[in-house]
Motif scaffolding. Sequence first.
Motif, PDB file in Angstrom:
ATOM      1  N   ALA A 377       0.659  -1.075  -0.128  1.00 19.78           N
ATOM      2  CA  ALA A 377      -0.099   0.017   0.108  1.00 19.78           C
ATOM      3  C   ALA A 377       0.930   1.233   0.062  1.00 19.78           C
ATOM      4  N   VAL A 378       1.798   1.077   0.762  1.00 21.79           N
ATOM      5  CA  VAL A 378       2.655   2.399   0.813  1.00 21.79           C
ATOM      6  C   VAL A 378       3.402   2.530  -0.671  1.00 21.79           C
ATOM      7  N   ASN A 379       3.912   1.624  -1.219  1.00 19.07           N
ATOM      8  CA  ASN A 379       4.571   1.588  -2.306  1.00 19.07           C
ATOM      9  C   ASN A 379       3.600   2.116  -3.607  1.00 19.07           C
ATOM     10  N   ALA A 380       2.474   1.579  -3.304  1.00 21.38           N
ATOM     11  CA  ALA A 380       1.364   2.116  -4.420  1.00 21.38           C
ATOM     12  C   ALA A 380       1.220   3.460  -4.241  1.00 21.38           C
ATOM     13  N   ARG A 381       1.102   3.930  -3.142  1.00 18.29           N
ATOM     14  CA  ARG A 381       0.663   5.495  -3.002  1.00 18.29           C
ATOM     15  C   ARG A 381       1.950   6.392  -3.276  1.00 18.29           C
ATOM     16  N   TRP A 382       3.086   5.957  -2.739  1.00 20.69           N
ATOM     17  CA  TRP A 382       4.175   6.936  -2.977  1.00 20.69           C
ATOM     18  C   TRP A 382       5.286   6.531  -3.811  1.00 20.69           C
ATOM     19  N   GLY A 383       5.062   5.278  -4.458  1.00 24.87           N
ATOM     20  CA  GLY A 383       6.028   4.881  -5.580  1.00 24.87           C
ATOM     21  C   GLY A 383       6.830   3.711  -5.213  1.00 24.87           C
ATOM     22  N   ARG A 384       6.997   3.075  -6.400  1.00 19.88           N
ATOM     23  CA  ARG A 384       7.690   1.726  -6.003  1.00 19.88           C
ATOM     24  C   ARG A 384       9.095   1.998  -5.339  1.00 19.88           C
ATOM     25  N   GLY A 385       9.243   1.097  -4.604  1.00 25.78           N
ATOM     26  CA  GLY A 385      10.823   1.433  -3.876  1.00 25.78           C
ATOM     27  C   GLY A 385      10.671   2.490  -2.744  1.00 25.78           C
ATOM     28  N   THR A 386       9.544   3.098  -2.359  1.00 29.40           N
ATOM     29  CA  THR A 386       9.713   4.084  -1.214  1.00 29.40           C
ATOM     30  C   THR A 386       9.705   3.283   0.028  1.00 29.40           C
ATOM     31  N   LEU A 387       9.253   2.193   0.418  1.00 28.78           N
ATOM     32  CA  LEU A 387       9.504   1.094   1.651  1.00 28.78           C
ATOM     33  C   LEU A 387      10.053   0.026   1.037  1.00 28.78           C
ATOM     34  N   VAL A 388      11.295  -0.376   1.524  1.00 33.29           N
ATOM     35  CA  VAL A 388      11.721  -1.903   1.145  1.00 33.29           C
ATOM     36  C   VAL A 388      12.580  -2.323   2.325  1.00 33.29           C
ATOM     37  N   PRO A 389      13.021  -3.422   2.265  1.00 29.75           N
ATOM     38  CA  PRO A 389      13.951  -3.947   3.605  1.00 29.75           C
ATOM     39  C   PRO A 389      14.985  -3.368   3.305  1.00 29.75           C
ATOM     40  N   ALA A 390      15.986  -3.033   4.572  1.00 32.48           N
ATOM     41  CA  ALA A 390      17.193  -2.423   4.706  1.00 32.48           C
ATOM     42  C   ALA A 390      18.189  -3.206   3.691  1.00 32.48           C
TER      43      ALA A 390
END
Length: 421
Positions: A377-390
């Motif tokens: 949901a975060v990546n769909a809203r703000w763009g792919r790669g916005t939230l990823v594992p470190a």
Amino acid sequence: MTVFALIDGNSFYCSCERVFDPTLAKRPVIVLSNGDGCAVARTPEAKALGIRMGQPWFQMRDLCRTNKVAVFSSNYALYGDMSARMNEVYRLFSPAIEVYSIDESFLDLSGLGGTDLVAHARELRATVRQWTGIPTCVGLGPTKTLAKLANWLAKHDPERGGVCDFREAGPREAAMARIPVGEVWGVGSASVGKLEALGCRTAADLARLDPYLARQLLTVVGERIVWELRGTSCLPLEEVAPPRKGCAVTRNFAGRVEDLATLQEAVAAHTTRLAEKLRHHGLATDALTVFFHTSTHDAGPQHAASRTVTLPEATNDTLALLRAARATVAAIWREGFRYSKAGVMTMGLIRAEEAPRPLFDGLDRERSARLMGALDAVNARWGRGTLVPASTGLTRAWATRFEHRSPRYTTQLDELPLARA
């Protein structure tokens, strides 16, 4: 009578680039593969210069510079959106469509009654060109194989005006006698040698081959091709795409990778993307293949590593797949090599809701579903790669290069084309 049409974009990737830059209209254009590795699309002008499909970029760099060839990195966001727009146009001309690839679609024109189908195909081409800017060719035939073969001739015979009609047996057979057997849909390079040894050098020769012999030589696929070339439809239109059987994420590195930590970071990024794809399609996997290798174009020692790991249960959880991928990289890593490419692949995919449960179930599926849902949901809203594992890294110096990529004109707000009065 069943009538199929096969329509595809001419030099599709290059044509997408030309739509947004009119100065490219008569200029040779090529599009490079991921990582700017090799040519994957060429205009006729580029082909005339001797640029081959799959030719490595470093081999043709000077040729392109000397001849002012317009060179682009792959821009799949743009190409995918243009493909979707073209298929929306197709739906105005046919009630049933099979999207065969990003630049090809089959249309069922059987129910159009007394319509002049050649005129209908010409209107389709004109509408697609007017509404999207993409030039196309159309092949008509009583089977999908004949429609695709007619499409090939429409491309290679300018006198046909971009439309070739293979519905009538007489004109079709005369034309097929001039088409090399290797241009028939489903006949690969290995099969060409077998067929030519039997005297089958043209599409017409293959159509006359005994179907039983074709089955012995090329399996049931070969028998089906023969019947299709004779006008008997064996391949129905697939309006609903069949479930994926496999999925892969592979990339060339921007430079060469020589340390384990960087390679693990790259594989983690690829695995994260793979997991996103699986969830998008509602699929899961219980086996993961990890590979990496050096480049055959580099001097020095060569090495290719690959291993498939079986998971305790089928999953599309990013974290579960990451643990397996990183452990596999560590297990097959070898020092002393300069790696150029890495990837992750999986086969035998199943629907996530149909995945069997192990006897001793150690996965909290409800927690996993909530976590992955929030991630997507975060990546769909703000763009792919916005939230990823470190573990996928922050700077990603290894990331694939796209040095010649054009703007994503139709899907990225800050890259929309500007019109000035």
